[in-house]
Motif scaffolding. Structure first.
Motif, mmCIF file in Angstrom:
data_model
loop_
_atom_site.group_PDB
_atom_site.id
_atom_site.type_symbol
_atom_site.label_atom_id
_atom_site.label_comp_id
_atom_site.label_asym_id
_atom_site.label_seq_id
_atom_site.Cartn_x
_atom_site.Cartn_y
_atom_site.Cartn_z
ATOM 1 N N LYS A 45 -41.552 -39.786 6.431
ATOM 2 C CA LYS A 45 -41.385 -38.825 5.727
ATOM 3 C C LYS A 45 -42.534 -38.169 4.895
ATOM 4 O O LYS A 45 -42.622 -36.848 4.918
ATOM 5 C CB LYS A 45 -40.318 -39.085 4.719
ATOM 6 C CG LYS A 45 -38.895 -38.964 4.978
ATOM 7 C CD LYS A 45 -38.342 -37.775 5.519
ATOM 8 C CE LYS A 45 -36.682 -37.781 6.018
ATOM 9 N NZ LYS A 45 -36.400 -36.578 6.392
ATOM 10 N N GLU A 52 -44.346 -34.549 5.877
ATOM 11 C CA GLU A 52 -44.476 -33.625 5.025
ATOM 12 C C GLU A 52 -45.887 -33.170 5.145
ATOM 13 O O GLU A 52 -46.497 -31.678 4.924
ATOM 14 C CB GLU A 52 -44.309 -33.852 3.666
ATOM 15 C CG GLU A 52 -44.384 -32.949 2.587
ATOM 16 C CD GLU A 52 -43.594 -31.917 2.607
ATOM 17 O OE1 GLU A 52 -43.771 -30.753 1.789
ATOM 18 O OE2 GLU A 52 -42.581 -31.897 3.119
ATOM 19 N N ASN A 63 -46.303 -30.954 8.133
ATOM 20 C CA ASN A 63 -45.673 -29.450 8.191
ATOM 21 C C ASN A 63 -46.372 -28.614 7.031
ATOM 22 O O ASN A 63 -46.054 -27.434 7.044
ATOM 23 C CB ASN A 63 -44.310 -29.709 7.784
ATOM 24 C CG ASN A 63 -43.581 -30.281 8.814
ATOM 25 O OD1 ASN A 63 -43.908 -30.241 9.997
ATOM 26 N ND2 ASN A 63 -42.349 -30.972 8.446
ATOM 27 N N ASP A 64 -47.125 -29.251 6.116
ATOM 28 C CA ASP A 64 -47.833 -28.519 5.236
ATOM 29 C C ASP A 64 -49.354 -28.595 5.205
ATOM 30 O O ASP A 64 -50.057 -28.922 4.203
ATOM 31 C CB ASP A 64 -47.261 -28.910 3.615
ATOM 32 C CG ASP A 64 -47.701 -27.831 2.526
ATOM 33 O OD1 ASP A 64 -48.426 -26.929 2.974
ATOM 34 O OD2 ASP A 64 -47.489 -28.241 1.407
ATOM 35 N N LYS A 105 -52.377 -32.792 0.152
ATOM 36 C CA LYS A 105 -51.372 -33.782 0.918
ATOM 37 C C LYS A 105 -52.069 -34.381 2.040
ATOM 38 O O LYS A 105 -51.974 -35.491 2.381
ATOM 39 C CB LYS A 105 -50.018 -32.774 1.424
ATOM 40 C CG LYS A 105 -49.214 -32.527 0.229
ATOM 41 C CD LYS A 105 -48.085 -31.565 0.875
ATOM 42 C CE LYS A 105 -47.083 -31.136 -0.161
ATOM 43 N NZ LYS A 105 -45.986 -30.291 0.003
ATOM 44 N N PHE A 140 -42.035 -37.281 -4.267
ATOM 45 C CA PHE A 140 -41.469 -36.832 -3.218
ATOM 46 C C PHE A 140 -40.442 -37.694 -2.535
ATOM 47 O O PHE A 140 -39.218 -37.148 -2.015
ATOM 48 C CB PHE A 140 -42.600 -36.536 -1.967
ATOM 49 C CG PHE A 140 -42.172 -35.927 -0.781
ATOM 50 C CD1 PHE A 140 -41.900 -34.876 -0.549
ATOM 51 C CD2 PHE A 140 -42.081 -37.045 0.389
ATOM 52 C CE1 PHE A 140 -41.407 -34.234 0.800
ATOM 53 C CE2 PHE A 140 -41.945 -36.359 1.651
ATOM 54 C CZ PHE A 140 -41.275 -35.420 2.002
ATOM 55 N N ASP A 176 -36.197 -37.093 -2.328
ATOM 56 C CA ASP A 176 -35.838 -36.867 -0.912
ATOM 57 C C ASP A 176 -34.646 -37.493 -0.871
ATOM 58 O O ASP A 176 -34.241 -38.692 -0.602
ATOM 59 C CB ASP A 176 -36.729 -37.372 0.204
ATOM 60 C CG ASP A 176 -36.415 -37.015 1.629
ATOM 61 O OD1 ASP A 176 -35.372 -36.713 1.863
ATOM 62 O OD2 ASP A 176 -37.288 -37.006 2.471
#
Length: 406
Positions: free
Chosen positions: A50, A54, A57-58, A64, A241, A245
């Motif tokens: 996960k 993330e 995706n970012d 990150k 995070f 979630d």
């Protein structure tokens, strides 16, 4: 939910308190070593996946890419280790053989895999898959032999090879996930999904460097903070995070979250060893204790007096200091060496945390309060160190002008 920034230690905090039935989790191991190690492997993998998802995706978010990514790598790397240990629990018939193997191999995924191949006589992987996984584990061990490169500041040896390099986040991720999928294929006795099918175009390499900075992990380490900032930020933000979630059930995030909190607390205590204040930790203590995992005996013991000294004699601050000591006492009793929430058992296959009922939301607040307090101490001591330096500079300047006059 309360803004986590405002969570602060209070006298009514209790690690064991149950306040919310919706976040209540029962820890009860099956006592089947194979099954318990397998379950925990999947839990660490799920949280690591996960986090890395993330990150990918970012990709415009450098924090990150540079910091969360390292946390995600550790969680999945650890899931591979747990998975291999699970397999050894299945194929080794005698308890003593399992104990001896776990102790001898430790965190070494390459040795764990070799032992499984040697004694398992299971053929859930074809020759190409076996070869790929073996080479990959060897590559992983070259970078992270002690399973600490992604938990603590990078060592000099690591930095001499990789400082200022960029990891190719996508390729590193693809290889990491394929390695776990191959271990999972063995755990599930050959049963895999279409998405988990072996890709022979991937090279069996753990670290893949690239010249592209965009969306990739920059392997840097600041001298001023001794390399702690990157790891602390990665773990603290990944904790929030994962906690928030809702796609991960509470049972599956409990152990990974407590481990990440425990590791973050240790990181904060250690960064205080490096404080620049005049009355900081002595060099003798610094050299002997800075790599210890004993948060109470070796770490807190040696930073408490420094914090108290700079508290200004405030009763409120001193009371908070004593409260934190009691809270750390509880953590120390639970997890003295930082391994209780990384494994279901000890090397001797003893279940050290079992038949417990916990409230995940309460634990989050309890541990977050400790982290916020230590973060506040670190920031305040940094500010004090700057003031002390200014005073020294002014004093030296006065001496210079006085001597110049004569």
């Amino acid at each position: 939910m309360i803004n986590s920034v405002y969570i602060w230690p209070s006298s009514d905090m209790d690690f064991w308190k149950i306040e919310n039935d919706d976040t209540k989790v029962t820890v009860k191991w099956s006592r089947d070593n194979f099954l318990d190690y397998k379950i925990l492997a999947y839990q660490f993998y799920g949280c690591g996946y996960k986090i890395i998802e993330e990150v990918i995706n970012d990709r415009l978010n450098n924090i990150k890419s540079d910091m969360w990514f390292l946390t995600g790598i550790f969680l999945i790397r650890h899931s591979i280790e747990l998975g291999l240990k699970s397999l050894l629990c299945r194929v080794l018939s005698r308890k003593k053989d399992i104990q001896d193997t776990l102790k001898k191999c430790g965190h070494d995924v390459s040795s764990l895999l070799k032992k499984y191949d040697e004694v398992g006589h299971e053929n859930f992987l074809n020759n190409e898959e076996k070869s790929w996984l073996s080479e990959y584990c060897d590559s992983l061990e070259e970078v992270d032999r002690k399973s600490d490169a992604f938990r603590f500041p990078f060592e000099d040896e690591f930095l001499s090879k990789y400082r200022d390099g960029f990891l190719d986040n996508m390729q590193v991720t693809n290889n990491l996930l394929q390695a776990f999928s191959l271990v999972k294929k063995c755990l599930e006795m050959g049963v895999i999904t279409e998405e988990e099918k072996f890709d022979n175009t991937l090279k069996p390499e753990f670290f893949i460097l690239t010249s592209r900075s965009y969306g990739n992990c920059y392997l840097w380490q600041s001298i001023s903070d001794a390399g702690f900032y990157v790891k602390i930020t990665g773990y603290t933000e990944a904790i929030d995070f994962i906690y928030q979630d809702e796609s991960i059930i509470n049972e599956d995030k409990l152990y990974p979250l407590i481990f990440m909190f425990r590791n973050t607390i240790e990181l904060y205590l250690k960064i205080l060893f490096y404080s620049r204040v005049e009355k900081g930790v002595s060099q003798k203590v610094f050299r002997s204790k800075r790599k210890s995992h004993r948060i109470k005996k070796d770490l807190w013991k040696n930073v408490k007096s420094m914090i108290a000294n700079y508290s200004g004699g405030s009763d409120e601050k001193l009371e908070t200091l004593e409260l934190i000591e009691k809270m750390l006492d509880e953590i120390d009793k639970l997890d003295k060496n930082g391994d209780i929430f990384r494994y279901p058992t000890s090397y001797s296959l003893e279940y050290r945390f079992d038949n417990k009922i916990l409230d995940l939301s309460n634990i989050y607040v309890y541990l977050k309060a400790i982290v916020n307090f230590l973060e506040g101490c670190n920031s305040e001591l940094d500010a004090i160190a700057d003031i002390e330096q200014e005073i020294r500079d002014e004093h030296e300047s006065e001496i210079y002008f006085d001597s110049d006059w004569y």
